[in-house]
Design a protein around this motif. Sequence first.
Motif, PDB file in Angstrom:
ATOM      1  N   GLN A   1     -18.351  59.594  -2.024  1.00 38.68           N
ATOM      2  CA  GLN A   1     -19.718  59.817  -2.519  1.00 38.68           C
ATOM      3  C   GLN A   1     -19.714  61.011  -3.469  1.00 38.68           C
ATOM      4  OE1 GLN A   1     -22.560  60.155   0.694  1.00 38.68           O
ATOM      5  NE2 GLN A   1     -22.842  57.933   0.620  1.00 38.68           N
ATOM      6  N   TRP A   2     -20.390  60.821  -4.563  1.00 35.50           N
ATOM      7  CA  TRP A   2     -20.407  61.859  -5.606  1.00 35.50           C
ATOM      8  C   TRP A   2     -21.636  62.739  -5.422  1.00 35.50           C
ATOM      9  CZ3 TRP A   2     -22.309  61.073 -11.229  1.00 35.50           C
ATOM     10  CH2 TRP A   2     -21.908  62.151 -12.041  1.00 35.50           C
ATOM     11  N   ILE A   3     -21.407  64.032  -5.356  1.00 35.31           N
ATOM     12  CA  ILE A   3     -22.531  64.966  -5.241  1.00 35.31           C
ATOM     13  C   ILE A   3     -22.623  65.689  -6.594  1.00 35.31           C
ATOM     14  CG2 ILE A   3     -23.488  66.900  -3.907  1.00 35.31           C
ATOM     15  CD1 ILE A   3     -21.363  65.952  -1.688  1.00 35.31           C
TER      16      ILE A   3
ATOM     17  N   ASN B   1     -22.548  69.484  -7.516  1.00 34.21           N
ATOM     18  CA  ASN B   1     -21.325  70.271  -7.328  1.00 34.21           C
ATOM     19  C   ASN B   1     -20.238  69.934  -8.345  1.00 34.21           C
ATOM     20  OD1 ASN B   1     -22.543  71.412  -5.115  1.00 34.21           O
ATOM     21  ND2 ASN B   1     -21.543  70.044  -3.628  1.00 34.21           N
ATOM     22  N   CYS B   2     -20.533  68.999  -9.219  1.00 38.92           N
ATOM     23  CA  CYS B   2     -19.517  68.506 -10.154  1.00 38.92           C
ATOM     24  C   CYS B   2     -19.410  69.401 -11.377  1.00 38.92           C
ATOM     25  CB  CYS B   2     -19.879  67.090 -10.581  1.00 38.92           C
ATOM     26  SG  CYS B   2     -18.739  66.414 -11.795  1.00 38.92           S
ATOM     27  N   ILE B   3     -18.189  69.808 -11.722  1.00 38.82           N
ATOM     28  CA  ILE B   3     -17.973  70.649 -12.908  1.00 38.82           C
ATOM     29  C   ILE B   3     -17.417  69.839 -14.088  1.00 38.82           C
ATOM     30  CG2 ILE B   3     -17.712  72.808 -11.598  1.00 38.82           C
ATOM     31  CD1 ILE B   3     -14.602  72.423 -12.015  1.00 38.82           C
ATOM     32  N   GLN B   4     -17.369  68.508 -13.924  1.00 37.97           N
ATOM     33  CA  GLN B   4     -16.902  67.598 -15.001  1.00 37.97           C
ATOM     34  C   GLN B   4     -15.464  67.888 -15.440  1.00 37.97           C
ATOM     35  OE1 GLN B   4     -18.244  64.887 -15.980  1.00 37.97           O
ATOM     36  NE2 GLN B   4     -20.282  65.078 -15.088  1.00 37.97           N
ATOM     37  N   CYS B   5     -14.616  68.214 -14.483  1.00 41.56           N
ATOM     38  CA  CYS B   5     -13.213  68.477 -14.843  1.00 41.56           C
ATOM     39  C   CYS B   5     -12.422  67.178 -15.040  1.00 41.56           C
ATOM     40  CB  CYS B   5     -12.541  69.324 -13.762  1.00 41.56           C
ATOM     41  SG  CYS B   5     -12.410  68.472 -12.174  1.00 41.56           S
ATOM     42  N   LEU B   6     -12.942  66.075 -14.489  1.00 41.36           N
ATOM     43  CA  LEU B   6     -12.327  64.732 -14.583  1.00 41.36           C
ATOM     44  C   LEU B   6     -10.975  64.608 -13.872  1.00 41.36           C
ATOM     45  CD1 LEU B   6     -13.293  63.501 -18.167  1.00 41.36           C
ATOM     46  CD2 LEU B   6     -14.541  63.283 -16.021  1.00 41.36           C
ATOM     47  N   PHE B   7     -10.700  65.535 -12.931  1.00 45.22           N
ATOM     48  CA  PHE B   7      -9.498  65.376 -12.093  1.00 45.22           C
ATOM     49  C   PHE B   7      -9.543  64.026 -11.364  1.00 45.22           C
ATOM     50  CE2 PHE B   7      -7.590  69.814 -11.024  1.00 45.22           C
ATOM     51  CZ  PHE B   7      -7.477  70.089 -12.376  1.00 45.22           C
ATOM     52  N   CYS B   8     -10.707  63.700 -10.863  1.00 43.81           N
ATOM     53  CA  CYS B   8     -10.864  62.453 -10.093  1.00 43.81           C
ATOM     54  C   CYS B   8     -10.476  61.245 -10.954  1.00 43.81           C
ATOM     55  CB  CYS B   8     -12.299  62.306  -9.585  1.00 43.81           C
ATOM     56  SG  CYS B   8     -13.533  62.532 -10.880  1.00 43.81           S
ATOM     57  N   TRP B   9     -10.864  61.296 -12.198  1.00 44.80           N
ATOM     58  CA  TRP B   9     -10.578  60.184 -13.127  1.00 44.80           C
ATOM     59  C   TRP B   9      -9.066  60.067 -13.362  1.00 44.80           C
ATOM     60  CZ3 TRP B   9      -8.935  60.871 -18.406  1.00 44.80           C
ATOM     61  CH2 TRP B   9      -8.908  59.673 -19.154  1.00 44.80           C
TER      62      TRP B   9
ATOM     63  N   LYS C   1     -18.066  62.173 -19.965  1.00 51.24           N
ATOM     64  CA  LYS C   1     -18.748  62.646 -18.737  1.00 51.24           C
ATOM     65  C   LYS C   1     -18.513  61.642 -17.612  1.00 51.24           C
ATOM     66  CE  LYS C   1     -21.546  66.204 -20.146  1.00 51.24           C
ATOM     67  NZ  LYS C   1     -20.644  67.328 -20.234  1.00 51.24           N
ATOM     68  N   ARG C   2     -18.313  62.208 -16.444  1.00 53.01           N
ATOM     69  CA  ARG C   2     -18.092  61.378 -15.277  1.00 53.01           C
ATOM     70  C   ARG C   2     -19.365  60.622 -14.907  1.00 53.01           C
ATOM     71  NH1 ARG C   2     -18.138  60.147 -10.125  1.00 53.01           N
ATOM     72  NH2 ARG C   2     -16.390  60.500  -8.707  1.00 53.01           N
ATOM     73  N   GLY C   3     -19.189  59.312 -14.600  1.00 52.14           N
ATOM     74  CA  GLY C   3     -20.332  58.535 -14.130  1.00 52.14           C
ATOM     75  C   GLY C   3     -20.143  58.142 -12.669  1.00 52.14           C
TER      76      GLY C   3
ATOM     77  N   GLU D   1      -8.533  65.888  -4.381  1.00 53.36           N
ATOM     78  CA  GLU D   1      -8.221  66.641  -5.607  1.00 53.36           C
ATOM     79  C   GLU D   1      -9.431  67.351  -6.211  1.00 53.36           C
ATOM     80  OE1 GLU D   1      -5.275  67.264  -6.562  1.00 53.36           O
ATOM     81  OE2 GLU D   1      -4.235  65.831  -5.246  1.00 53.36           O
ATOM     82  N   CYS D   2     -10.609  66.897  -5.888  1.00 48.02           N
ATOM     83  CA  CYS D   2     -11.827  67.460  -6.501  1.00 48.02           C
ATOM     84  C   CYS D   2     -11.975  68.953  -6.175  1.00 48.02           C
ATOM     85  CB  CYS D   2     -13.051  66.686  -5.971  1.00 48.02           C
ATOM     86  SG  CYS D   2     -14.606  67.453  -6.490  1.00 48.02           S
ATOM     87  N   PRO D   3     -12.029  69.818  -7.217  1.00 48.94           N
ATOM     88  CA  PRO D   3     -12.190  71.256  -6.944  1.00 48.94           C
ATOM     89  C   PRO D   3     -13.636  71.628  -6.596  1.00 48.94           C
ATOM     90  CG  PRO D   3     -12.014  70.878  -9.309  1.00 48.94           C
ATOM     91  CD  PRO D   3     -11.913  69.534  -8.653  1.00 48.94           C
ATOM     92  N   GLY D   4     -14.612  70.832  -7.086  1.00 52.35           N
ATOM     93  CA  GLY D   4     -16.023  71.110  -6.830  1.00 52.35           C
ATOM     94  C   GLY D   4     -16.466  72.444  -7.421  1.00 52.35           C
ATOM     95  N   LYS D   5     -17.603  72.912  -6.950  1.00 53.01           N
ATOM     96  CA  LYS D   5     -18.176  74.153  -7.491  1.00 53.01           C
ATOM     97  C   LYS D   5     -18.287  75.176  -6.357  1.00 53.01           C
ATOM     98  CE  LYS D   5     -21.600  73.658 -10.596  1.00 53.01           C
ATOM     99  NZ  LYS D   5     -23.004  73.300 -10.880  1.00 53.01           N
TER     100      LYS D   5
ATOM    101  N   LYS E   1     -17.347  70.764  -2.402  1.00 49.23           N
ATOM    102  CA  LYS E   1     -16.777  69.537  -2.984  1.00 49.23           C
ATOM    103  C   LYS E   1     -17.856  68.682  -3.666  1.00 49.23           C
ATOM    104  CE  LYS E   1     -12.351  69.247  -1.516  1.00 49.23           C
ATOM    105  NZ  LYS E   1     -11.214  69.013  -2.412  1.00 49.23           N
ATOM    106  N   ALA E   2     -17.448  68.049  -4.766  1.00 45.54           N
ATOM    107  CA  ALA E   2     -18.366  67.129  -5.432  1.00 45.54           C
ATOM    108  C   ALA E   2     -18.107  65.679  -4.998  1.00 45.54           C
ATOM    109  CB  ALA E   2     -18.243  67.269  -6.948  1.00 45.54           C
ATOM    110  N   ILE E   3     -17.052  65.496  -4.181  1.00 45.93           N
ATOM    111  CA  ILE E   3     -16.794  64.157  -3.623  1.00 45.93           C
ATOM    112  C   ILE E   3     -16.541  64.302  -2.127  1.00 45.93           C
ATOM    113  CG2 ILE E   3     -15.337  62.086  -3.683  1.00 45.93           C
ATOM    114  CD1 ILE E   3     -14.511  62.833  -6.553  1.00 45.93           C
ATOM    115  N   VAL E   4     -17.242  63.539  -1.339  1.00 47.36           N
ATOM    116  CA  VAL E   4     -16.987  63.516   0.116  1.00 47.36           C
ATOM    117  C   VAL E   4     -16.780  62.056   0.534  1.00 47.36           C
ATOM    118  CG1 VAL E   4     -18.208  65.625   0.723  1.00 47.36           C
ATOM    119  CG2 VAL E   4     -19.470  63.466   0.585  1.00 47.36           C
TER     120      VAL E   4
HETATM  121  S1  SF4 Z   1     -12.935  65.990  -9.635  1.00 49.21           S
HETATM  122 FE1  SF4 Z   1     -14.863  66.589  -8.689  1.00 49.21          FE
HETATM  123  S2  SF4 Z   1     -15.613  68.170 -10.000  1.00 49.21           S
HETATM  124 FE2  SF4 Z   1     -14.040  67.171 -11.141  1.00 49.21          FE
HETATM  125  S3  SF4 Z   1     -15.115  65.583 -12.319  1.00 49.21           S
HETATM  126 FE3  SF4 Z   1     -14.465  64.626 -10.425  1.00 49.21          FE
HETATM  127  S4  SF4 Z   1     -16.216  64.855  -9.080  1.00 49.21           S
HETATM  128 FE4  SF4 Z   1     -16.533  66.310 -10.723  1.00 49.21          FE
END
Ligand code: SF4
Lengths: 94, 392
Positions: free
Chosen positions: A32-34, A37-45, A59-61, A77-81, A85-88
């Motif tokens: 789940q994306w929160i 807390n997302c910093i748009q680093c795109l690590f998740c992608w 931008k992450r969708g 991997e999500c660093p969050g803010k 975490k921006a993903i749980v």
């Molecule tokens: S890894 Fe986390 S913080 Fe980075 S873009 Fe994805 S959801 Fe956002």
Amino acid sequence: MKGWRELEIGAITEAGSADNYNTGSWRAFRPQWIEENCIQCLFCWIYCPDSAITVKDGKRGEFDYNHCKGCGICAKECPGKKGKKAIVMVEEGK
Amino acid sequence: MGKRIAITGNFAIAEAMRQINPDVCAAYPITPSTQIMEKFSTFVADGKVDTELVTVESEHSAMSACIGASAAGGRVMTATSSQGLALMWEMLHIASGMRLPVVMTLVNRALSAPINIHGDHSDGMGARDCGWIQLWSENAQEAYDNLIQAIRIAEHDDIRLPAMVCMDGFIISHSIESMEMLPDDVVRDFIGEFKPKHPLLDIENPVTYGPLVLPDYFMEFKRQQHEAMLHVKDVVLEVAKEFQKISGRSYGLFETYRLEDAELAIVVLNSAAGTCKDVIDEYRDKGVRVGLLKPRLFRPFPYEEVAEALSGAKVIAVLDRAESFGGFGPMFMEISAAMLTNGSKPLMINKIYGLGGRDFMPEHAAVVIDEMKEVAETGKVKILKDYLGVRE
Ligand code: SF4
Ligand code: SF4
């Protein structure tokens, strides 16, 4: 259905054919994306092995739940803010 | 015309690879095939070939890299032996299943345990069902000639299958023989340019290699592989005919030696065939009608042609340099099946010889011929499968 004479040898098929199959139902846990807390680093992608993070204009969708297997790599991997975490991962059906 | 040189089996293979000039070679060293890549890597370093040499961390990786490079659209070669081939095993099936014409030299060596570095055919026979074409070679000349022809066979439009060329470890790989090497340009013209099908590097036309195929389609792809194998015999003969024009040397699906009127026939692969031919000459001088059949193409196996060639024999002794514990030797199984196809019912014996590089001596061939004579006279086989040259 095609016979062996009609098929391309070696099972070589169109590119990206995984897109044609909905394999998200295999998932036991759902990411789940929160967004706050997302910093748009795109690590998740980068890390997602199933290309299930949609990105538009850099931008992450939302997650592509038709293909996400719930492996949890993105959440790990999500660093969050600021440590949040921006993903749980949430158990499916709950 | 070619040049007559003194060369070992391994260096003959390395020279053939230099002349073939593949796009990619991925290999991991293993005795007794190591020298092939050692020598070939000097050709790469000296700029004598344009090959991208990938030095990997295992044979599994070597074959994986070969598969990737072949799917990318390159002409790809490698070499290995024994445990190396065993470690490649799962990737061998993937190369053939994806219809990638990778060409490999297999310098035959025993499989552990106990560990042994010498020549026998356990490795190649273990890979019998991996979907690769197998050509076997008696000496350096045949290995060199087979490797060049294997490129044409594997890449043929009707086939598109990987191929391995086998020769005996140490006995051939490390012994210096007299051999005729073809001129570089003649080899290059003979093999021609590689035309890949669906190369991954063709980014204008992207494709998927290795998709999941479930019971609804899996058998159709296996049936295609069987079909490709059915075309191999014709292509082997067609390529051999062309090869004869550039080399003067003739090749078939197998070689026969004084077999036409033979009552007794020996079937044996690779280097031991040379020893048998000498002993056959001695027995022929004494009036014994004995001959030999040496398979060249082992996969696919030319059952009908072999059966036809052996149909005059009353007794056949099949010599296997590999064991199928609890079964007959792998060559014996093929010859038995072949003889079923034409209904001639020879008496047959199976001898296991030369495991782990145990020397196959002329007296061993003599023991086999004497036993065949006895079987022919009595009409009785005492022991169907037995070991040759083993201490009690
Ligand atoms: S890894 Fe986390 S913080 Fe980075 S873009 Fe994805 S959801 Fe956002
Ligand atoms: S859980 Fe796994 S499959 Fe799903 S989006 Fe995250 S990384 Fe991708």
